[in-house]
Design a protein around this motif. Structure first.
Motif, PDB file in Angstrom:
ATOM      1  N   GLN A   1     -33.523 -38.553 -23.518  1.00  0.00           N
ATOM      2  CA  GLN A   1     -33.838 -37.311 -22.807  1.00  0.00           C
ATOM      3  C   GLN A   1     -32.583 -36.434 -22.856  1.00  0.00           C
ATOM      4  O   GLN A   1     -31.512 -36.890 -23.234  1.00  0.00           O
ATOM      5  N   GLY A   2     -32.745 -35.201 -22.426  1.00  0.00           N
ATOM      6  CA  GLY A   2     -31.564 -34.344 -22.424  1.00  0.00           C
ATOM      7  C   GLY A   2     -31.780 -33.113 -21.580  1.00  0.00           C
ATOM      8  O   GLY A   2     -32.888 -32.827 -21.140  1.00  0.00           O
ATOM      9  N   PHE A   3     -30.674 -32.439 -21.301  1.00  0.00           N
ATOM     10  CA  PHE A   3     -30.797 -31.128 -20.658  1.00  0.00           C
ATOM     11  C   PHE A   3     -30.002 -30.097 -21.442  1.00  0.00           C
ATOM     12  O   PHE A   3     -29.114 -30.461 -22.239  1.00  0.00           O
ATOM     13  N   ALA A   4     -30.374 -28.851 -21.224  1.00  0.00           N
ATOM     14  CA  ALA A   4     -29.679 -27.757 -21.921  1.00  0.00           C
ATOM     15  C   ALA A   4     -29.559 -26.584 -20.967  1.00  0.00           C
ATOM     16  O   ALA A   4     -30.338 -26.452 -20.027  1.00  0.00           O
ATOM     17  N   PHE A   5     -28.552 -25.786 -21.216  1.00  0.00           N
ATOM     18  CA  PHE A   5     -28.414 -24.561 -20.428  1.00  0.00           C
ATOM     19  C   PHE A   5     -27.805 -23.473 -21.301  1.00  0.00           C
ATOM     20  O   PHE A   5     -27.165 -23.760 -22.314  1.00  0.00           O
ATOM     21  N   GLY A   6     -28.045 -22.230 -20.920  1.00  0.00           N
ATOM     22  CA  GLY A   6     -27.471 -21.112 -21.668  1.00  0.00           C
ATOM     23  C   GLY A   6     -26.853 -20.126 -20.690  1.00  0.00           C
ATOM     24  O   GLY A   6     -27.540 -19.573 -19.839  1.00  0.00           O
ATOM     25  N   ILE A   7     -25.544 -19.971 -20.798  1.00  0.00           N
ATOM     26  CA  ILE A   7     -24.811 -19.101 -19.865  1.00  0.00           C
ATOM     27  C   ILE A   7     -24.472 -17.787 -20.569  1.00  0.00           C
ATOM     28  O   ILE A   7     -23.976 -17.810 -21.698  1.00  0.00           O
ATOM     29  N   GLY A   8     -24.734 -16.669 -19.936  1.00  0.00           N
ATOM     30  CA  GLY A   8     -24.327 -15.379 -20.495  1.00  0.00           C
ATOM     31  C   GLY A   8     -22.898 -15.073 -20.069  1.00  0.00           C
ATOM     32  O   GLY A   8     -22.612 -14.937 -18.887  1.00  0.00           O
ATOM     33  N   LEU A   9     -21.992 -15.008 -21.053  1.00  0.00           N
ATOM     34  CA  LEU A   9     -20.568 -14.833 -20.698  1.00  0.00           C
ATOM     35  C   LEU A   9     -20.289 -13.475 -20.070  1.00  0.00           C
ATOM     36  O   LEU A   9     -19.495 -13.364 -19.132  1.00  0.00           O
ATOM     37  N   GLU A  10     -20.939 -12.428 -20.586  1.00  0.00           N
ATOM     38  CA  GLU A  10     -20.720 -11.102 -19.995  1.00  0.00           C
ATOM     39  C   GLU A  10     -21.145 -11.107 -18.534  1.00  0.00           C
ATOM     40  O   GLU A  10     -20.446 -10.565 -17.668  1.00  0.00           O
ATOM     41  N   ARG A  11     -22.285 -11.722 -18.288  1.00  0.00           N
ATOM     42  CA  ARG A  11     -22.799 -11.718 -16.909  1.00  0.00           C
ATOM     43  C   ARG A  11     -21.822 -12.431 -15.976  1.00  0.00           C
ATOM     44  O   ARG A  11     -21.511 -11.936 -14.890  1.00  0.00           O
ATOM     45  N   VAL A  12     -21.320 -13.578 -16.426  1.00  0.00           N
ATOM     46  CA  VAL A  12     -20.365 -14.321 -15.595  1.00  0.00           C
ATOM     47  C   VAL A  12     -19.108 -13.478 -15.354  1.00  0.00           C
ATOM     48  O   VAL A  12     -18.628 -13.359 -14.223  1.00  0.00           O
TER      49      VAL A  12
END
Ligand code: PHE
Length: 344
Positions: free
Chosen positions: A305-316
């Motif tokens: 199994q696994g998890f994934a995430f996507g972070i927007g650098l500009e937003r942070v």
């Protein structure tokens, strides 16, 4: 002979007393040149007997040699003295304060990226990269977005040709990494990088922006692992007091999918324009890797199994530094960039 020895004595004294290279050169020309006293003394040779001439020749050669040697030695001494004099007179006072050199500053997006890299490397992740010009196959198909899938509309795409595009997210690096691993876990990567969408640029949208993908694949991975990881991320980026909240969402490549909010660091949850008076700020998308994606990318979903995430650098960066216009990141305006000047 006496004359020669006299010339020698005189020459050696003068060479010894000489104080400049110019003077020394004059002495050399005088004593060793054609019009000097040596040459004059030699003229008397024509009146000598053969034997006398031979010994006179020997002595005069020796005198010449001695004078030459004395000049050469003196030359070295004078040169050295001249150099020392020069060094002394041209000495630079390095204790004087110099003009301050302007140091460059680290771009705020690079700062966020480096901070993320440090955080995740500390948790045992490694950094993966992938191409920005990507094929439809990796960007969409392997992310469970077959042609005609309505969710493709969520990501307005800049196509280069029918099968080639500017990647719309960093998620294709998930597919590439899983395929490289040939069905064998664990995988723990983040992938920071540039992404592109056919957006109309405004204060919060840009056709080119940056994301940081995260992917973990292993046995017995649950949503709790995802939540714990993101909580740590939130606290690291926005302060110890931050909490996170997961809201159900939809991404074709994760199931279940969540939208992740953090408690507002600006008003501590009381309500402010930054959190639109809700106390919560939407920060990233995430979820458990869809078994279909695992399968397409060579992993057995019954084992892994696994998890994934996507972070927007500009937003942070915008949230963290209170930046209100995304264009600031790309305009190269020094008035903006200098606010991030290095303090070291
Ligand atoms: N790829 C998604 C996007 O660009 C973000 C995301 C990544 C969501 C990984 C879930 C998991 O919108």
């Amino acid at each position: 002979m006496d004359e020669l020895l006299k010339i020698k004595e005189e020459a050696l004294t003068k060479i010894h007393d000489c104080i400049s290279l110019k003077e020394l050169n004059d002495l050399r020309v005088f004593y060793l040149g054609k019009k000097g006293p040596m040459q004059a003394a030699m003229k008397s040779m024509k009146d000598m007997s053969k034997e006398e001439r031979a010994s006179f020749g020997q002595v005069s050669n020796k005198v010449k040699q001695e004078i030459t040697q004395a000049i050469d030695e003196k030359k070295l001494t004078l040169e050295e003295a001249e150099m020392n004099e020069k060094l002394k007179s041209e000495k630079i006072d390095i204790t004087l304060p110099s003009n301050a050199l302007a140091l460059g500053s680290i771009h705020p997006l690079s700062m966020i990226r480096e901070e993320l890299e440090e955080l995740f490397i500390g948790m045992g992740y490694s950094i993966a990269e992938g191409p920005e010009v990507e094929s439809d196959h990796y960007n969409f198909e392997l992310m469970n977005l077959p042609k005609g899938h309505p969710a493709r509309d969520m990501q307005d795409t800049l196509y280069i040709d029918e099968n080639t595009l500017m990647r719309t997210h960093t998620s294709p690096v998930q597919a590439r990494t899983m395929l490289d691993a040939k069905g064998k876990g664990p995988i723990k990567i983040i992938c920071p990088g540039k992404t592109y969408r056919r957006d109309d640029d405004d204060a919060t949208h840009s056709h080119q922006f940056s994301q940081c993908e995260g992917l973990v694949i292993d046995k017995n991975i649950t949503m709790a692992d995802l939540k714990g990881t993101l909580e740590l991320f939130a606290k690291q980026m926005f302060g110890e007091k931050r909490e996170i909240r997961l809201r159900p969402s939809y991404f074709p490549f994760t199931e279940p999918s969540v939208e992740v909010d953090i408690s507002c660091h600006n008003c501590e949850g009381k309500g402010c324009p930054m959190c639109k008076y809700t106390g919560w700020i939407e920060i990233l998308g995430a979820g458990m890797v869809n078994p279909k994606v695992l399968e397409m990318c060579g992993f057995d979903p019954d084992v892994y199994q696994g998890f994934a995430f996507g972070i927007g650098l500009e937003r942070v960066a915008m949230l963290k530094y209170g930046i209100d216009n995304i264009r600031n990141f790309y305009s190269g305006d020094l008035r903006f960039l200098n606010q991030f000047t290095r303090k070291d």
